[in-house]
Design a protein around this motif. Structure first.
Motif, PDB file in Angstrom:
ATOM      1  N   HIS A  48       0.828  -1.204   0.000  1.00 35.08           N
ATOM      2  CA  HIS A  48       0.000   0.000   0.000  1.00 35.08           C
ATOM      3  C   HIS A  48       0.866   1.260   0.000  1.00 35.08           C
ATOM      4  CE1 HIS A  48      -3.566   2.464   1.094  1.00 35.08           C
ATOM      5  NE2 HIS A  48      -2.660   3.185   1.748  1.00 35.08           N
ATOM      6  N   GLU A  49       1.805   1.309   0.920  1.00 35.61           N
ATOM      7  CA  GLU A  49       2.667   2.489   1.001  1.00 35.61           C
ATOM      8  C   GLU A  49       3.583   2.595  -0.214  1.00 35.61           C
ATOM      9  OE1 GLU A  49       1.877   4.605   3.050  1.00 35.61           O
ATOM     10  OE2 GLU A  49       0.689   3.414   4.452  1.00 35.61           O
ATOM     11  N   LEU A  50       3.959   1.442  -0.782  1.00 32.60           N
ATOM     12  CA  LEU A  50       4.766   1.455  -1.998  1.00 32.60           C
ATOM     13  C   LEU A  50       3.992   2.113  -3.144  1.00 32.60           C
ATOM     14  CD1 LEU A  50       7.453   0.546  -3.293  1.00 32.60           C
ATOM     15  CD2 LEU A  50       6.302  -1.587  -3.938  1.00 32.60           C
ATOM     16  N   GLY A  51       2.672   1.904  -3.165  1.00 30.75           N
ATOM     17  CA  GLY A  51       1.846   2.553  -4.180  1.00 30.75           C
ATOM     18  C   GLY A  51       1.919   4.065  -4.079  1.00 30.75           C
ATOM     19  N   HIS A  52       1.894   4.600  -2.847  1.00 34.45           N
ATOM     20  CA  HIS A  52       2.041   6.043  -2.658  1.00 34.45           C
ATOM     21  C   HIS A  52       3.443   6.511  -3.060  1.00 34.45           C
ATOM     22  CE1 HIS A  52      -1.812   6.439  -0.793  1.00 34.45           C
ATOM     23  NE2 HIS A  52      -1.506   5.750   0.282  1.00 34.45           N
ATOM     24  N   LEU A  53       4.448   5.754  -2.622  1.00 28.59           N
ATOM     25  CA  LEU A  53       5.835   6.146  -2.886  1.00 28.59           C
ATOM     26  C   LEU A  53       6.127   6.214  -4.389  1.00 28.59           C
ATOM     27  CD1 LEU A  53       9.037   5.161  -1.079  1.00 28.59           C
ATOM     28  CD2 LEU A  53       8.877   4.550  -3.478  1.00 28.59           C
ATOM     29  N   LEU A  54       5.749   5.180  -5.118  1.00 28.27           N
ATOM     30  CA  LEU A  54       6.068   5.120  -6.549  1.00 28.27           C
ATOM     31  C   LEU A  54       5.352   6.202  -7.337  1.00 28.27           C
ATOM     32  CD1 LEU A  54       6.080   1.249  -7.171  1.00 28.27           C
ATOM     33  CD2 LEU A  54       8.047   2.775  -6.897  1.00 28.27           C
ATOM     34  N   THR A  55       4.068   6.438  -7.027  1.00 30.44           N
ATOM     35  CA  THR A  55       3.338   7.479  -7.754  1.00 30.44           C
ATOM     36  C   THR A  55       3.879   8.868  -7.410  1.00 30.44           C
ATOM     37  OG1 THR A  55       1.617   7.338  -6.036  1.00 30.44           O
ATOM     38  CG2 THR A  55       1.206   6.180  -8.098  1.00 30.44           C
ATOM     39  N   ALA A  56       4.273   9.069  -6.132  1.00 30.24           N
ATOM     40  CA  ALA A  56       4.845  10.361  -5.738  1.00 30.24           C
ATOM     41  C   ALA A  56       6.153  10.611  -6.480  1.00 30.24           C
ATOM     42  CB  ALA A  56       5.071  10.403  -4.226  1.00 30.24           C
ATOM     43  N   LYS A  57       7.018   9.611  -6.506  1.00 27.13           N
ATOM     44  CA  LYS A  57       8.298   9.770  -7.193  1.00 27.13           C
ATOM     45  C   LYS A  57       8.093   9.916  -8.705  1.00 27.13           C
ATOM     46  CE  LYS A  57      11.365   7.512  -3.840  1.00 27.13           C
ATOM     47  NZ  LYS A  57      12.364   8.599  -3.744  1.00 27.13           N
ATOM     48  N   MET A  58       7.057   9.266  -9.228  1.00 23.33           N
ATOM     49  CA  MET A  58       6.770   9.362 -10.657  1.00 23.33           C
ATOM     50  C   MET A  58       6.480  10.805 -11.068  1.00 23.33           C
ATOM     51  SD  MET A  58       3.840   7.265 -12.795  1.00 23.33           S
ATOM     52  CE  MET A  58       2.477   8.034 -11.891  1.00 23.33           C
ATOM     53  N   PHE A  59       5.872  11.575 -10.147  1.00 26.08           N
ATOM     54  CA  PHE A  59       5.547  12.969 -10.438  1.00 26.08           C
ATOM     55  C   PHE A  59       6.575  13.942  -9.867  1.00 26.08           C
ATOM     56  CE2 PHE A  59       1.124  11.130 -10.509  1.00 26.08           C
ATOM     57  CZ  PHE A  59       0.973  11.231 -11.882  1.00 26.08           C
ATOM     58  N   GLY A  60       7.739  13.423  -9.460  1.00 22.33           N
ATOM     59  CA  GLY A  60       8.820  14.282  -9.002  1.00 22.33           C
ATOM     60  C   GLY A  60       8.645  14.812  -7.595  1.00 22.33           C
ATOM     61  N   MET A  61       7.831  14.169  -6.787  1.00 19.92           N
ATOM     62  CA  MET A  61       7.674  14.602  -5.395  1.00 19.92           C
ATOM     63  C   MET A  61       8.766  13.962  -4.540  1.00 19.92           C
ATOM     64  SD  MET A  61       3.538  14.215  -4.959  1.00 19.92           S
ATOM     65  CE  MET A  61       2.444  14.678  -6.316  1.00 19.92           C
ATOM     66  N   ARG A  62       9.196  14.690  -3.531  1.00 20.05           N
ATOM     67  CA  ARG A  62      10.222  14.171  -2.625  1.00 20.05           C
ATOM     68  C   ARG A  62       9.551  13.358  -1.526  1.00 20.05           C
ATOM     69  NH1 ARG A  62      14.466  18.353  -0.443  1.00 20.05           N
ATOM     70  NH2 ARG A  62      15.097  18.134  -2.639  1.00 20.05           N
ATOM     71  N   VAL A  63       9.963  12.095  -1.390  1.00 20.30           N
ATOM     72  CA  VAL A  63       9.443  11.221  -0.335  1.00 20.30           C
ATOM     73  C   VAL A  63      10.494  11.137   0.766  1.00 20.30           C
ATOM     74  CG1 VAL A  63       8.593   8.930   0.236  1.00 20.30           C
ATOM     75  CG2 VAL A  63       8.101   9.910  -2.013  1.00 20.30           C
ATOM     76  N   GLU A  64      10.175  11.692   1.914  1.00 15.14           N
ATOM     77  CA  GLU A  64      11.148  11.761   3.012  1.00 15.14           C
ATOM     78  C   GLU A  64      11.244  10.442   3.780  1.00 15.14           C
ATOM     79  OE1 GLU A  64      10.103  15.064   5.470  1.00 15.14           O
ATOM     80  OE2 GLU A  64       9.834  16.414   3.769  1.00 15.14           O
ATOM     81  N   LYS A  65      10.093   9.804   4.037  1.00 14.93           N
ATOM     82  CA  LYS A  65      10.099   8.581   4.848  1.00 14.93           C
ATOM     83  C   LYS A  65       9.141   7.553   4.264  1.00 14.93           C
ATOM     84  CE  LYS A  65      11.137  10.924   9.238  1.00 14.93           C
ATOM     85  NZ  LYS A  65      10.671  11.165  10.631  1.00 14.93           N
ATOM     86  N   PHE A  66       9.543   6.293   4.397  1.00 16.91           N
ATOM     87  CA  PHE A  66       8.703   5.153   4.030  1.00 16.91           C
ATOM     88  C   PHE A  66       8.804   4.166   5.191  1.00 16.91           C
ATOM     89  CE2 PHE A  66       8.285   0.816   2.564  1.00 16.91           C
ATOM     90  CZ  PHE A  66       7.206   0.834   1.717  1.00 16.91           C
ATOM     91  N   SER A  67       7.678   3.893   5.859  1.00 22.79           N
ATOM     92  CA  SER A  67       7.733   3.032   7.043  1.00 22.79           C
ATOM     93  C   SER A  67       6.640   1.971   7.010  1.00 22.79           C
ATOM     94  CB  SER A  67       7.569   3.866   8.317  1.00 22.79           C
ATOM     95  OG  SER A  67       7.544   3.034   9.467  1.00 22.79           O
ATOM     96  N   ILE A  68       7.026   0.744   7.305  1.00 21.79           N
ATOM     97  CA  ILE A  68       6.075  -0.333   7.563  1.00 21.79           C
ATOM     98  C   ILE A  68       5.991  -0.470   9.077  1.00 21.79           C
ATOM     99  CG2 ILE A  68       5.549  -2.778   7.258  1.00 21.79           C
ATOM    100  CD1 ILE A  68       7.196  -2.725   4.710  1.00 21.79           C
TER     101      ILE A  68
END
Length: 439
Positions: free
Chosen positions: A21-41
């Motif tokens: 689920h969180e990977l879905g947010h991360l990949l789409t954010a990076k796809m649009f050039g957004m900076r992802v500061e943290k990814f946590s399970i």
């Protein structure tokens, strides 16, 4: 050990689903050039982690969720300091609304795809095994405690559910049937057509996994299986493979008929008519105080088994995946009207019990697929702090042309977190009550 297996399955299932689920947010954010500061399970405190590029990846100590921290976004962290400066090109808030919408839907979409893939591959790998409507019409049903409460009787042949032809006996206890408005079963009872209504709130009778075994089942002819040493059947000379034709002159064909005949003869001796290799003879056996003679039985009724090609499995798997969402949506709606008890809401303890104390990979993936679809549905609810809340605000912005203020979003997040905390406390409370008091 049983508890450890339940917990291990729950943690593995949630870790897979939350991570995806969180990977879905991360990949789409990076796809649009957004900076992802943290990814946590999992939620803090952090157990372990590492930094790769601009993103810190970590595992939290509380394994009941996870999060992605995207720069310039008002999220569950409610970190407003960075929002006081001018928007930067890499921030969530500086991107077009349609891109932000896709990012917020990213996790939900991944959970839906995951659930569908699990159901499709389960159908392809396992096929279907069930007792069919034709078999129910031939042999009838056994009505247990819950079935008797609504009017079923042993031997009833169920013709339809709400006037619709069904496929298997499992459909009698499906969510679609139990949640129907003014629902009913039509049965053939000794040649007479009878309607058995489904009472309002009947689904509340199925609050635990043992409930299904107290509803109805198909009647099955049988033969003697294993014979227990030093009990009545062995002393009487009954052997594996024997067919029991009568008990004290009462004709026996189905296993439930044997159970009833023995229940009337606790702590007595009975005459049992046996068929063995074409020969018929009578023996005398003692019946225990538990109304048994010391045999296991083997069903002589073979279930229907179907295998599907991959092409056939895809639409069937998709159908099953979305049936989970539809049933849960209907149950939630009826919960607000009081028809479905809120006591049916389960937290992590209840989820662990659903996985069970034995490690069965087929069951594990079946439950994980189900939970994936439920997580997608729950996350889509328009509650601030959930993805659905963000989607709601973005859609408002796209329709009205005005974005909600950062202060409004901050307060909405706080309200949403309180709502989610209350739901979690309620769900865990339900788990504890069921654990120590019973459902």
């Amino acid at each position: 050990m049983d508890t450890l297996i339940m917990v291990a399955q729950l943690l593995l299932g949630l870790s897979i689903l939350v991570g995806l689920h969180e990977l879905g947010h991360l990949l789409t954010a990076k796809m649009f050039g957004m900076r992802v500061e943290k990814f946590s399970i999992g939620f803090p405190p952090k157990i372990a982690g590492f930094k790769y590029g601009e993103t810190e990846y970590s595992i939290g100590a509380i394994p009941l969720g996870g999060f992605v921290k995207i720069s310039g976004m008002v999220d569950e962290s409610v970190d407003m300091d960075q929002l006081s400066s001018e928007p930067q090109p890499w921030e969530f808030r500086s991107k077009p609304a349609w891109q932000r919408l896709i990012v917020m839907l990213g996790g939900i979409i991944v959970n839906v795809v995951t659930g569908i893939l699990i159901f499709v591959f389960l159908v392809y790998d396992r096929g279907e095994t069930y007792f069919s409507r034709d078999q129910v019409l031939e042999h009838g049903i056994v009505a247990y405690e819950i079935g008797e409460q609504i009017g079923f009787q042993d031997g009833d042949k169920v013709l339809d559910i709400n006037g619709e032809i069904y496929q298997s006996i499992n459909d009698l206890s499906s969510g679609d049937a139990l949640l129907s408005n003014n629902g009913y079963y039509t049965v053939d009872r000794n040649g007479e057509r009878v309607t058995v209504p489904i009472p309002r709130g009947f689904i509340n009778s199925f609050s635990d996994k043992e409930s299904m075994s107290r509803f109805v089942n198909i009647r099955f002819p049988f033969e003697v299986g294993e014979v227990t040493p030093d009990q009545g059947a062995e002393s009487a000379g009954i052997k594996s493979g024997d067919k029991i034709l009568a008990v004290d002159g009462k004709e026996i064909y189905y296993f439930d008929e044997l159970q009833k005949a023995l229940a009337e003869k606790e702590n007595q001796r009975v005459e049992i008519l046996i068929e063995r290799e074409g020969n018929t003879f009578a023996v005398e056996s003692a019946v225990s105080d538990a109304a048994t003679i010391g045999i296991a039985v083997s069903s002589l009724l073979e279930p229907v088994r179907k295998k599907y090609s991959f092409a056939q499995s895809v639409p069937l798997g998709v159908k099953r995946a979305f049936e989970v969402v539809i049933v849960n949506a209907r149950a939630m709606g009826k919960m607000f009207t009081g028809e479905v008890s809120a006591k049916n809401v389960s937290g992590p303890i209840g989820m662990a019990k659903i996985y069970g104390s034995t490690w069965d990979w087929v069951k594990f993936w079946s439950i994980t697929g189900l939970i994936s679809m439920i997580l997608a549905f729950m996350n889509f609810l328009p509650i601030p702090a959930l993805d659905g809340g963000h989607v709601m605000f973005i859609l408002y912005e796209m329709i009205s042309g005005r974005a909600p203020s950062d202060r409004f979003l901050e307060n909405a997040q706080k309200v949403g977190m309180v709502i989610l905390l209350m739901i979690m406390v309620f769900a865990i409370g339900n788990d504890i009550v069921k654990l120590f008091v019973g459902s």
